[in-house]
Write a protein that holds these residues in place. Structure first.
Motif, PDB file in Angstrom:
ATOM      1  N   THR A 150       0.808  -1.221   0.000  1.00  0.00           N
ATOM      2  CA  THR A 150       0.000   0.000   0.000  1.00  0.00           C
ATOM      3  C   THR A 150       0.838   1.266   0.000  1.00  0.00           C
ATOM      4  O   THR A 150       0.305   2.351   0.179  1.00  0.00           O
ATOM      5  CB  THR A 150      -0.943   0.010   1.226  1.00  0.00           C
ATOM      6  N   GLY A 243      -4.566   1.123  -7.183  1.00  0.00           N
ATOM      7  CA  GLY A 243      -4.074   1.929  -6.076  1.00  0.00           C
ATOM      8  C   GLY A 243      -2.795   1.359  -5.514  1.00  0.00           C
ATOM      9  O   GLY A 243      -2.299   0.348  -6.015  1.00  0.00           O
ATOM     10  N   PRO A 244      -2.220   1.962  -4.509  1.00  0.00           N
ATOM     11  CA  PRO A 244      -2.644   3.201  -3.872  1.00  0.00           C
ATOM     12  C   PRO A 244      -2.210   4.431  -4.680  1.00  0.00           C
ATOM     13  O   PRO A 244      -1.130   4.405  -5.286  1.00  0.00           O
ATOM     14  CB  PRO A 244      -1.868   3.165  -2.543  1.00  0.00           C
TER      15      PRO A 244
ATOM     16  N   GLU B 204      -9.693   2.609   4.022  1.00  0.00           N
ATOM     17  CA  GLU B 204      -8.881   3.098   2.908  1.00  0.00           C
ATOM     18  C   GLU B 204      -9.444   2.574   1.594  1.00  0.00           C
ATOM     19  O   GLU B 204     -10.038   1.508   1.545  1.00  0.00           O
ATOM     20  CB  GLU B 204      -7.428   2.636   3.077  1.00  0.00           C
ATOM     21  N   ALA B 256      -1.066   4.498   7.070  1.00  0.00           N
ATOM     22  CA  ALA B 256      -1.626   3.910   5.843  1.00  0.00           C
ATOM     23  C   ALA B 256      -0.930   2.596   5.507  1.00  0.00           C
ATOM     24  O   ALA B 256       0.292   2.537   5.469  1.00  0.00           O
ATOM     25  CB  ALA B 256      -1.469   4.899   4.697  1.00  0.00           C
ATOM     26  N   GLN B 398     -10.265   9.564  -4.958  1.00  0.00           N
ATOM     27  CA  GLN B 398      -9.649   8.702  -3.960  1.00  0.00           C
ATOM     28  C   GLN B 398      -8.115   8.724  -4.026  1.00  0.00           C
ATOM     29  O   GLN B 398      -7.441   8.620  -2.998  1.00  0.00           O
ATOM     30  CB  GLN B 398     -10.156   7.257  -4.104  1.00  0.00           C
ATOM     31  N   ASP B 402      -5.732   9.127  -0.898  1.00  0.00           N
ATOM     32  CA  ASP B 402      -4.662   8.157  -0.600  1.00  0.00           C
ATOM     33  C   ASP B 402      -3.348   8.889  -0.337  1.00  0.00           C
ATOM     34  O   ASP B 402      -2.628   8.586   0.618  1.00  0.00           O
ATOM     35  CB  ASP B 402      -4.445   7.198  -1.793  1.00  0.00           C
TER      36      ASP B 402
END
Lengths: 298, 434
Positions: A150, A243-244, B204, B256, B398, B402
């Protein structure tokens, strides 16, 4: 019916179904997608012609377009050479007269036939930040590993590593190329005093250059079209693929999302044609450059 | 004419034949059963309730012997693709799943149910639906969906972890300050061989949590006319800031990417803001997990802002047998079905079912505090009704959120960048109202 007519008739009789299939299922959809790339078409209503607006939005305003190009180019630039080197290295090893050679060839090919989703799920756990295998091992030597999956810094390199796990197809092609190199040439080089590196550099490499060229071209095209790896990896984490922060938003994934998640068929068609143009240009360049170093033995 | 001259003709004939064949195959309606019954098609997700729905359909067919219901099961991830492909081919299913989240998006296919709803109000019992549910069934005052269940954003918490920290359980007066204070007492690193605990989860990858804070801080996603994204407003930025600072300033959420997998189920995360009722069956499969819910803590501007989303059914504009399809739609959303969904862990959309549910709660049932679920509906709002909302949030906004929680952007920068990118999108693709 004269011989020429008969020949023509037989030609169309055999080639006709394939030509018809190509026309209906490849040529027509391609031309239709070219038309759609100049339209706003979101399935719910008929296509509406909007000129170059799709291309203009992609190139000037779409916040995902250029990041997806950057991700794809980085992946291609790093993954393709590593994959080619890995496949060539393993093929050279598996070309040696060692015991159980067939077994080892199968072992190295095995990852290529595993479903991408299954291997993605395994790697997600390996690279998990909290309690993942890699961070546990790093923890044993006092290193606090990052959030591999992530972190925008690490997520893409992780996918490069995951993709390097399976290089079975280029490896098999290299093997076939290596096996076609005549033994006499090695013997002659050996008699002339050439060492292992010199034999590889001046005998093996030139003779497998067509195979190397083929793998490079296919590797670049494959890397530019990567989709399933990023999709499966994102899905395995239960996150929106890409993502991220768009760190793994490959061009192919971006295109898929535009087409089949958000139904911007016009925009997705424009993306497909841009990709087509880029692949054609790179392949043309490859062929031009290939003339300088690929030896076809004629 | 020799063969070479006849060639174009031959080819034209072959292509025309092929095109006609494809057209016929694509346009031909589904074959009717030989017994003359009317066929209704219903597209549905593949769901754990599949057996129940098939039994429901069998019951419907027994009650309506002139109707045959053909169910098209689609994996959830492919549902919209399958639906749109069928619709584009002129074969939209007569009945399909929809909720308020998808309402604006699927509206081009939806039949306005208002005349039928009003005609059969006595049977449907519109007043039996909670008012926010009734609002979520409508667009511009017209009914398009009959709901089966709903999801309401809540505060989820682990009772054992609260007791161990010597904390009183959350109550209806809680604010963000209480959330932070409790979260800090609940958060601890690994001790006595036991893994560490985070006070609060951080959702998240989608809007499930941050949108609550944006709204509770007084911000909105879109301007009142729906044509401009306003995530750069000071109020919206305040909400984003709280979302980021849960980790960076207050330390109640993991940085995160570092939240433990299934943290709430594994009792390594004590609270969730938002959450989803779909996870209730998972929570209840873990006997050691003693969990409950409360209404959301209030923000600086309002307690309102938690999301309410309904799930139900809509009828296609092109339904071949509208009356029979309507009968099926009513059958699938009647009180008995809603009660069955509630019995399997869902939330009631009907007041009568909710009251019966609350009366019959057992001490072992989780969540215990079901009354909070229905109370939260008073403070809940559906997501903005824009056909592109989901895409705007997931694909455009998003990414900036993030980057904010990763510390790459400040909340102000994230709000500004998100709004600018969303507005560029809206300028190209238009808002729902343009």
């Amino acid at each position: 019916m004269n011989a020429r007519r008969a020949q023509l008739l037989w030609f169309w009789l055999f080639a006709g179904p394939a030509v018809l299939g190509f026309a209906c299922f490849s040529l027509w959809p391609m031309l239709y997608s070219l038309w759609l790339s100049f339209c706003r078409y979101e399935v719910v209503a008929p296509p509406a012609f909007i000129g170059l607006r799709n291309y203009s939005y992609l190139l000037k305003s779409d916040p995902a377009f250029w990041p997806s190009i950057k991700v794809t180019l980085f992946f291609t630039a790093v993954q393709m050479p590593l994959s080619i080197l890995g496949a060539l290295g393993v093929a050279l090893l598996l070309n040696q007269p060692v015991r159980g050679r067939g077994f080892w060839r199968s072992v190295y090919f095995l990852p290529s036939i595993l479903p991408q989703a299954a291997s993605a799920a395994v790697f997600v756990y390996i690279f998990q930040a909290d309690g993942g295998l890699l961070n546990r091992v790093l923890g044993l030597v006092g290193i606090a590993g990052p959030a591999w999956n992530t972190s925008p810094t690490w997520a893409l390199p992780v996918l490069v590593i995951v993709s390097l796990w399976s290089f079975g197809y280029p490896m098999v092609i290299f093997l076939s190329g290596l096996q076609s190199v005549p033994r006499e040439l090695y013997e002659a080089a050996h008699i002339d005093g050439a060492g292992a590196w010199a034999r590889f550099r001046h005998v093996t490499l030139p003779l497998i250059s067509p195979v190397l060229f083929f793998n490079i071209v296919m590797g670049i095209i494959g890397a530019l079209k990567v989709f399933d790896l990023a999709y499966a990896y994102g899905a395995a984490q239960g996150l929106e693929p890409g993502g991220p922060a768009r760190a793994t938003l490959f061009y192919g994934l971006n295109l898929y999302q535009q087409a089949f998640t958000y139904f911007h068929m016009g925009l997705a068609s424009a993306m497909a044609w841009l990709l087509f143009a880029v692949i054609m240009a790179i392949t043309w360049l490859n062929f031009r450059l290939g003339r300088r170093w690929v030896h076809y033995g004629d | 004419m020799n063969l070479r001259h006849r060639e174009p003709l031959l080819w034209s004939a072959i292509v025309a034949l092929a095109v006609a064949g494809f057209w016929w195959a694509g346009r031909a309606p589904a074959p009717e059963p030989a017994d003359g019954r009317k066929v209704i098609t219903w597209i549905s997700f593949i769901t754990p309730l599949r057996d129940y729905y098939e039994a429901e359909v069998a019951a419907f067919e027994r009650a309506h012997p002139n109707v045959h219901v053909r169910i098209i099961w689609a994996p959830q991830s492919e549902y919209h693709m399958k639906f749109k492909t069928l619709a584009a081919a002129g074969q939209a299913p007569d009945l399909f799943y929809s909720g308020d989240v998808w309402l604006r998006y699927l509206m081009p296919f939806m039949r306005d149910l208002t005349p039928l709803v009003k005609r059969d109000d006595a049977e449907i019992g519109l007043d039996d639906y909670f008012p926010p549910i009734r609002a979520a069934m409508q667009q511009d005052g017209r009914y398009y969906v009959l709901p089966e269940t709903t999801n309401v954003a809540l505060l989820y918490y682990n009772r054992r972890l609260f007791a161990e920290a010597g904390l009183a359980e959350p109550n209806e007066a809680w604010t963000w300050t209480d959330l932070v204070r409790a979260g800090q007492k609940l958060t601890h690193t690994e001790r006595d061989g036991q893994p560490g605990v985070w006070g609060c989860s951080r959702v998240e990858g989608w809007w499930g949590e941050w949108l609550i804070y944006v709204r509770q801080a007084g911000g909105k996603v879109f301007s009142p006319d729906g044509k401009r994204c306003t995530l750069d407003s000071p109020e919206a930025v305040a909400g984003l800031k709280f979302f980021a600072e849960k980790s960076s300033r207050y330390g109640i959420s993991a940085p995160a990417g570092f939240e433990p997998l299934n943290g709430f189920v594994n009792q390594r995360v004590a609270m969730i803001v938002g959450g989803h009722t779909n996870y209730w069956p998972n929570y209840n499969q873990v006997p050691a997990l003693d969990w409950d819910v409360q209404i959301l803590p209030a923000g600086p501007a309002s307690r309102r802002g938690g999301e309410l989303a309904i799930a139900g059914y809509a009828m296609s504009k092109t339904a071949r047998y509208p009356e029979e399809t309507w009968q099926l739609l009513k059958f699938l959303t009647r009180r008995e079905t809603v009660a069955e969904v509630v019995a399997r862990g869902g939330i009631a959309v009907r007041r009568s079912v909710a009251e019966a549910h609350l009366r019959n709660l057992r001490p072992s049932d989780r969540p215990r505090h079901m009354a909070a679920v229905y109370h939260q509906m008073d403070f809940a709002d559906p997501i903005p009704r824009d056909a592109h909302f989901i895409e705007l949030m997931l694909k455009i906004v998003q990414a900036e959120i993030d980057r904010m929680i990763l510390g790459e952007l400040t909340p102000e920068e994230a709000g500004r960048r998100a709004a600018a990118a969303a507005n560029a999108f809206l300028a190209t693709f238009g808002s729902s109202d343009s």
